[in-house]
Design a protein around this motif. Structure first.
Motif, PDB file in Angstrom:
ATOM      1  N   SER A  19      43.244  42.467  43.218  1.00  0.00           N
ATOM      2  CA  SER A  19      42.731  41.100  43.128  1.00  0.00           C
ATOM      3  C   SER A  19      41.730  41.060  41.987  1.00  0.00           C
ATOM      4  CB  SER A  19      42.094  40.642  44.435  1.00  0.00           C
ATOM      5  OG  SER A  19      41.025  41.471  44.797  1.00  0.00           O
ATOM      6  N   ASN A  25      38.703  35.944  41.051  1.00  0.00           N
ATOM      7  CA  ASN A  25      39.216  35.281  42.257  1.00  0.00           C
ATOM      8  C   ASN A  25      39.607  36.355  43.249  1.00  0.00           C
ATOM      9  OD1 ASN A  25      40.289  33.698  44.250  1.00  0.00           O
ATOM     10  ND2 ASN A  25      42.025  32.935  43.062  1.00  0.00           N
ATOM     11  N   THR A  26      38.612  36.932  43.893  1.00  0.00           N
ATOM     12  CA  THR A  26      38.886  38.088  44.749  1.00  0.00           C
ATOM     13  C   THR A  26      39.704  37.729  45.979  1.00  0.00           C
ATOM     14  OG1 THR A  26      36.784  37.743  45.857  1.00  0.00           O
ATOM     15  CG2 THR A  26      36.805  39.291  44.019  1.00  0.00           C
ATOM     16  N   ASN A  27      39.815  36.436  46.265  1.00  0.00           N
ATOM     17  CA  ASN A  27      40.602  36.046  47.429  1.00  0.00           C
ATOM     18  C   ASN A  27      42.108  36.109  47.186  1.00  0.00           C
ATOM     19  OD1 ASN A  27      38.583  35.223  49.494  1.00  0.00           O
ATOM     20  ND2 ASN A  27      37.961  33.823  47.873  1.00  0.00           N
ATOM     21  N   LYS A  28      42.517  36.115  45.938  1.00  0.00           N
ATOM     22  CA  LYS A  28      43.955  36.150  45.660  1.00  0.00           C
ATOM     23  C   LYS A  28      44.396  37.609  45.581  1.00  0.00           C
ATOM     24  CE  LYS A  28      47.710  34.295  42.964  1.00  0.00           C
ATOM     25  NZ  LYS A  28      48.159  33.524  41.782  1.00  0.00           N
ATOM     26  N   VAL A  29      44.815  38.159  46.716  1.00  0.00           N
ATOM     27  CA  VAL A  29      45.182  39.566  46.818  1.00  0.00           C
ATOM     28  C   VAL A  29      46.699  39.688  46.715  1.00  0.00           C
ATOM     29  CG1 VAL A  29      45.021  41.645  48.216  1.00  0.00           C
ATOM     30  CG2 VAL A  29      43.192  39.945  48.291  1.00  0.00           C
ATOM     31  N   VAL A  30      47.149  40.429  45.725  1.00  0.00           N
ATOM     32  CA  VAL A  30      48.579  40.608  45.468  1.00  0.00           C
ATOM     33  C   VAL A  30      48.962  42.054  45.751  1.00  0.00           C
ATOM     34  CG1 VAL A  30      50.352  40.556  43.677  1.00  0.00           C
ATOM     35  CG2 VAL A  30      48.612  38.765  43.761  1.00  0.00           C
TER      36      VAL A  30
END
Lengths: 111, 114
Positions: B94, B98-103
């Motif tokens: 991530s 934008n640490t909330n968008k974890v791929v």
């Protein structure tokens, strides 16, 4: 410790049907996620939400709706199930993406 | 957009062997990197993470991972595997913006033979 509860564990639907998956967490985490897991394709992010009533699209949001009416719950709707579709949908929550905590999944089969 | 690649779909080793599971990422800025484990029929469980500092991070059950900026890699290692380590391992990234968008990557299935 907390827990993530996904319901139902198994979901069988018909082609074209609208199907809703639910997720509850008691960690009091701000952020919640929906991922789809297909064999050989890993996890693909559908939607995430950083707070109540917030929705952010992931890479796979087409064909899905989501709802975060309460901090503790996050639901996902398959707007029109595709024939022969089979996948596992995983819900997760986190504080500031430090560590994601996952539920055990909902297995979807479309006849 | 960040991407993550796990080049090995399957890895098979014998109990007591060492193992390295590979993860490469692509992103132009600062990034959070993590590893997760998934046992059959369960959700994912966190193993370890890296953001800054010592490039070698220790996780649970003897796992460690090493970050390399030059190679854009975050490989997971264990010196001596046990049959219970058989599972699917996922690398995740991530961006710090934008640490909330974890791929997540596609996963590596590790099979440990007796």
């Amino acid at each position: 410790g907390g827990i993530i509860t996904q319901t139902p564990k198994f979901l069988i639907g018909q082609e074209g049907q609208k199907l809703t998956l639910k997720c509850q967490q008691n960690f009091n985490h701000d952020t919640m996620y929906w991922y789809r897991q297909d064999s050989g394709k890993g996890l693909r992010l559908i939607y995430y939400s950083i707070t109540e009533n917030d929705l952010q699209k992931g890479d796979l949001s087409e064909g899905y709706d989501a709802s975060r009416e309460k901090k503790s719950s996050f639901s996902l709707t398959v707007t029109s199930a595709q024939k022969n579709e089979m996948a596992v949908f995983l819900c997760a929550s986190s504080i500031y993406a430090e560590t994601l905590y996952f539920g055990s999944g909902t297995r979807l089969t479309v006849l | 957009t960040q991407t993550v690649s796990q080049s090995d779909a399957h890895v098979t080793v014998f109990e007591g062997d060492s193992v390295e599971l590979r993860c490469n990422y692509s992103y132009g800025g600062s990034i959070y990197l993590s590893w997760y484990i998934q046992h059959h029929g369960h959700g994912l469980q966190f193993l370890l993470k890296y953001y800054s500092g010592n490039p070698v991070v220790q996780g649970v059950n003897g796992f460690e991972a090493e970050f390399s900026k030059s190679d854009s890699s975050f490989h997971l290692r264990k010196a001596s595997v046990h049959w219970s380590d058989s599972a699917v391992y996922f690398c995740a990234v991530s961006p710090s913006s934008n640490t909330n968008k974890v791929v997540f990557g596609t996963g590596t299935r590790l099979q440990v033979l007796p």
